[in-house]
Design an enzyme around this catalytic site. Sequence first.
Site, PDB file in Angstrom:
ATOM      1  N   GLY A 370       0.951  -1.266  -0.097  1.00  0.00           N
ATOM      2  CA  GLY A 370      -0.164  -0.074   0.162  1.00  0.00           C
ATOM      3  C   GLY A 370       0.811   1.382   0.012  1.00  0.00           C
ATOM      4  N   VAL A 372       2.928   1.969   2.844  1.00  0.00           N
ATOM      5  CA  VAL A 372       3.752   1.827   3.861  1.00  0.00           C
ATOM      6  C   VAL A 372       5.226   1.356   3.295  1.00  0.00           C
ATOM      7  CG1 VAL A 372       4.479   0.385   5.880  1.00  0.00           C
ATOM      8  CG2 VAL A 372       1.875   0.912   5.562  1.00  0.00           C
ATOM      9  N   LYS A 385       4.187   4.830   7.418  1.00  0.00           N
ATOM     10  CA  LYS A 385       2.979   4.837   6.804  1.00  0.00           C
ATOM     11  C   LYS A 385       2.631   6.348   6.017  1.00  0.00           C
ATOM     12  CE  LYS A 385      -2.090   4.046   7.311  1.00  0.00           C
ATOM     13  NZ  LYS A 385      -3.044   3.754   8.299  1.00  0.00           N
ATOM     14  N   ASP A 477     -11.421  -2.607  10.798  1.00  0.00           N
ATOM     15  CA  ASP A 477     -10.933  -3.242   9.606  1.00  0.00           C
ATOM     16  C   ASP A 477     -10.108  -4.284  10.059  1.00  0.00           C
ATOM     17  OD1 ASP A 477     -10.492  -3.296   6.872  1.00  0.00           O
ATOM     18  OD2 ASP A 477      -8.799  -1.936   6.910  1.00  0.00           O
TER      19      ASP A 477
END
Length: 650
Positions: A370, A372, A385, A477
């Site tokens: 992603g 990161v 991040k 999540d």
Amino acid sequence: MTPPPRLALLALLLWCLCALPAPARSQSGATPSPASNEGFNCSANTTYPCQAYALYRAGFGGVPLEYAAIGDLFAASRFMVAHANNLSISAVPAAGQPLLVPLQCGCPSRSPNAYAPMQYQINAGDTFWIVSTTKLQNLTQYQAVERVNPTLVPTNLDIGQIVTFPIFCQCPTAADNATALVTYVMQPGDTYASIATAFAVDAQSLVSLNGPEQGTRNLSSPEILVPLRRQVPEWLPPIVRLNNVSTTPASPPPSTTPAPTVVTNNRDGVVTGLAIGLGVVGGLWLLQMLLLGCLWRRLKARGRRAEAVAVASGDGGEGGRFTKAASGGGGGGRFLVSDISEWLDKYKVFKVEELEGGTGGFDDEHLIQGSVYKAYIDGEVFAVKKMKWDACEELKILQKVNHSNLVKLEGFCINSDTGDCYLVYEYVENGSLDLWLMDRDRARRLDWRARLHIALDLAHGLQYIHEHTWPRVVHKDIKSSNVLLDDHMRAKIANFGLAKTGHNAVTTHIVGTQGYIAPEYLADGLVTTKMDVFAYGVVLLELVSGREAVSDDSGEPLWADADERLFRGREERLEARVAAWMDPALAEQTCPPGSVASVVSVAKACLHRDPAKRPSMVDVAYTLSKADESFGDYSGESVSVASSGGIAAR
């Protein structure tokens, strides 16, 4: 019959040893006789969790004289400790100074007692009793530590091992007429009358909370509850307020012994008096210069801190305010520097140059997943991040949690040129769980014991944020890609970007990952801890089946397939159905079908369509702990996958 003199002397010596205050007790490895008290009983008339406090005396048990060390001990920032006592974070507590330490008091469903969990890392020579009586000053008892950590052997603790120490606390009922309750450890010479004076309450309220003064408490279990009638820190009890006076230079404590008045008519007396007077004036001048110097350094430090965060808006004005970047997607909300002072206090503020240098300019070679990136900074490895400035809620949540099964936030950075925010986390060596389950070679090395321990770790992390934070935290999540595995294959929950505080909230903005979303959240926007329980059930199915949460071919959720092929048949034939449905990598191993079937049964309960009928994570952790114990006799030596890819005995 009168006891022999030697026995009487020995009894007196033992009584004196027991009567010593907690900080002064021996730190040897000896274990005292069992105490009768394991905490305050949970009450059906009380709402848990709640805000509570412990009265802690600074400077004992090897804990440094600083708010940061005390805060770290109780999983709080030094800002929270200083704020609770209405003190500046730059102040230094005096040795023995009484401080109110904020606690989040809860009552887990399977615990008979209320407590605030404190995660402590074992050092050389530590035992449950030593830590309880020295560092924690008898705010808990070793018997309670054993009960909360049933899988640990008190006489065989590994250095670095994380142990939960239950700090005794209680939440007030309406009848208590209190805003909060303080856990106080009685000292030799204390009486209800003296304690009532120290906290500005009536002695009868102590009797109501703790029972009669004589016969119900002794110095082997010296904890009592004291009510706070008004809100802290707007009002502080005298025991805290009077001791805080000495930390305020502008208000020195009055002398309890007045200076003697000397009347003399001779010349020597005049000269002596003049010398004393000049000395006093000189001392006051020197003190004034020192205070001005301290004030100057404090203002400079405050200016540097404000500059570190105010640059996010490109404007150092507006009274120290800064705004979210327009491109951040978080709206035009405003924040004060004071709003995030506790984050700055607890975490390191990295420079943009450090992060860019550590990631090769955020090169794709450093990309983990992603947004990161893997970063090398000053010889350490971090996970960075990268995001727009919409991390306020995530920071608020992360600053109040501290658990070995949650990925630790190390610091953050704000880029004033782009409006980007960077959260800097600990680097977790073995990556995310989904990569291990979907890679056939890795999946074969992930045996059933390792998967069962991952399920337990994840359950403990969720239990912590559901039961021991206030307001309660809902992750929102939970999925296998947000479960990271360290070099010992222990699981840590990551990515609190969607997390929310509060319980039974309703939202119209539905976010999440297909296959993990609870039906009630998808239909009505209902946000509760039970939506995390549902997603956890899906992760259990992934651990058992080695399949993704949603089928690539049909788009069917994994839980729907399990409902059709596993959950609808007869219970007595569940093991056979599980054997046919489980991950082929597990089928190749010597894997007890009964243990796997018990985990599938837990998953079934977690996936109940009615959220009220789903178990709590306390119940889940307890059930899986029993499954792990029964599996221990079956499977022999435990193994874990080392970060290098080999197999290492645990």
